[in-house]
Design an enzyme around this catalytic site. Structure first.
Site, mmCIF file in Angstrom:
data_model
loop_
_atom_site.group_PDB
_atom_site.id
_atom_site.type_symbol
_atom_site.label_atom_id
_atom_site.label_comp_id
_atom_site.label_asym_id
_atom_site.label_seq_id
_atom_site.Cartn_x
_atom_site.Cartn_y
_atom_site.Cartn_z
ATOM 1 N N GLU A 1 -97.959 45.222 -116.564
ATOM 2 C CA GLU A 1 -99.713 45.781 -115.910
ATOM 3 C C GLU A 1 -99.709 45.223 -114.636
ATOM 4 O O GLU A 1 -100.746 45.101 -113.860
ATOM 5 C CB GLU A 1 -100.624 45.459 -116.988
ATOM 6 C CG GLU A 1 -100.810 43.838 -117.097
ATOM 7 C CD GLU A 1 -102.289 43.793 -118.049
ATOM 8 O OE1 GLU A 1 -103.182 43.779 -117.425
ATOM 9 O OE2 GLU A 1 -101.824 43.535 -119.306
ATOM 10 N N CYS B 1 -101.462 44.670 -122.221
ATOM 11 C CA CYS B 1 -100.622 43.690 -122.733
ATOM 12 C C CYS B 1 -99.693 44.453 -124.019
ATOM 13 O O CYS B 1 -98.865 43.824 -124.597
ATOM 14 C CB CYS B 1 -101.407 42.695 -123.497
ATOM 15 S SG CYS B 1 -102.289 42.073 -122.170
ATOM 16 N N HIS C 1 -100.360 38.548 -130.199
ATOM 17 C CA HIS C 1 -100.523 38.447 -128.820
ATOM 18 C C HIS C 1 -101.625 37.373 -128.415
ATOM 19 O O HIS C 1 -102.692 37.247 -128.918
ATOM 20 C CB HIS C 1 -101.025 39.687 -128.312
ATOM 21 C CG HIS C 1 -101.794 39.796 -126.872
ATOM 22 N ND1 HIS C 1 -100.995 39.404 -125.843
ATOM 23 C CD2 HIS C 1 -103.011 40.115 -126.484
ATOM 24 C CE1 HIS C 1 -101.763 39.579 -124.876
ATOM 25 N NE2 HIS C 1 -103.027 39.947 -125.102
#
Length: 386
Positions: free
Chosen positions: A79, A111, A233
């Site tokens: 990103e 993400c 994550h």
């Protein structure tokens, strides 16, 4: 056919900021950073590194002649793209001298996109036996100086080579996913720093995990005790711990095992910071390097990207998993970074390439990486190999 991650490499730039120094400079208690969000150090990315150079440096760690011959799909998840049209994967293909007879694509969804790339790569390999796929997760997390998000910055790249009969992790076909239009985090095309509603985003993260885990458990009839480790994550390492605690069982032995494995999985993340697309996969690398694993160990992985998209999927550790990455090289990379003061970090943060089309040459003498960004000329980035 068994398909998954055969090799993994990692790169982060040579500058690092101690979170205690940042806390003191911002008038905060260091415990807020070390314990409250679970971070010890933060990678500082100089202008001579961007997602392309970091991706090249990470891939160089694992690339060999067989990979060069068999890779015909490059999936670049980020990103922090450098161009609104041309894929970072194309620059990477050229820098690494990979085959021109390959597909090179950039994938974006906050993400989450590296997980999308893994799933696409898995399906591609099913249809193309004997080939390999290069998956890159590279990002620079920027929120601005003296902002609420400043303490969750970082940067780096994880490179993964996918194949049949992988050495590290066989990826299961079992997964559940969720997509909703949520404005918890975004970065307009005119902005270099992300916009984020931190508390809202943390709640959305937990809600997504609850949804995909519950549906996974119901659909595939798995219990939390079926897993040897749960990976998350990690925009900051405490966030994953909060999610894990929502599903820990009453069986204390299982709860203790999963908590201990999580601590090993977040160890390297604590010293790098937020990697966006790479955060989950640096956590996987850290677990491979420090966790209690063996052939057949079952991993659950939760991937999340604000905006928002989430997925829960599973993988099985392979017998030769330790041959698929270089623990010593990664640890040396982290240990040999140059500490910077808060003032130096702020100077580096503000130092960026022109956005008005002007030329600029960068001083690469302080950057020892093989692949560096030498500047911009005629509105084209000048990549160099040292």
């Amino acid at each position: 056919m068994t398909i998954g991650i055969d090799k993994m490499g990692f790169y982060t730039p040579h500058y690092v900021l101690d979170m205690t120094d940042l806390a003191n400079a911002r008038g905060d208690d260091p415990a807020k950073y070390h314990i409250g969000i679970g971070q010890s150090e933060m990678a500082v990315v100089p202008p001579t590194q961007d997602v392309v150079t970091m991706a090249a440096n990470a891939t160089e760690q694992i690339l060999d002649a067989t990979d060069r011959d068999q890779i015909d799909l490059i999936l670049f998840a980020t990103e922090s793209g450098i161009d609104n049209s041309k894929a970072g994967a194309v620059y990477l293909q050229h820098l690494l001298k990979l085959s021109e007879h390959s597909r090179a694509i950039e994938i974006k969804q906050a993400c989450y996109s590296a997980t999308a790339a893994l799933q696409l790569g898995k399906d591609y390999l099913k249809a193309h036996p004997g080939k390999r796929v290069l998956v890159i997760a590279a990002d620079i997390a920027r929120y601005g100086l003296e902002t609420a998000g400043e303490i969750t910055q970082g940067g780096g790249a994880v490179a993964m080579i996918m194949s049949e009969n992988p050495r590290i992790l066989a990826i299961s076909d079992e997964s559940t996913y969720l997509t909703r239009d949520v404005m918890d985090f975004w970065r307009p095309v005119y902005a270099t720093e992300a916009r984020v509603d931190g508390h809202y985003s943390a709640n959305v993260y937990t809600d997504f995990f609850t949804d995909v885990w519950t549906r996974f458990s119901d659909t595939y009839h798995h219990e939390i005790s079926d897993f040897d480790a749960m990976l998350f994550h990690l925009p900051f390492s405490k966030m994953g711990l909060k999610a894990l605690r929502t599903v820990l069982p009453e069986d204390q032995t299982v709860a203790d095992k999963l908590t201990s494995q999580f601590d090993q999985a977040r160890l390297w993340n604590r010293h790098v910071g937020n990697l966006y697309t790479g955060s989950l996969y640096l956590s996987l690398l850290s677990l491979l390097a420090h966790g209690d694993l063996h052939a057949g160990s079952q991993l659950g992985l939760f991937s999340y990207g604000s905006g928002a998209e989430g997925e829960f999927f599973t993988g099985t550790i392979q017998a030769d998993y330790q041959e698929g990455f270089d623990k010593a090289a990664i640890q040396t990379l982290l240990d040999k970074r140059t500490p910077v003061s808060v003032a130096e970090y702020e100077r580096i943060f503000k130092d960026s390439l022109p956005t008005n089309g002007q030329d600029r040459a960068l001083d690469i003498s302080h950057d020892s990486a093989k692949y560096v960004l030498g500047g911009i000329k005629n509105e084209q980035r000048q990549y160099l190999v040292q």
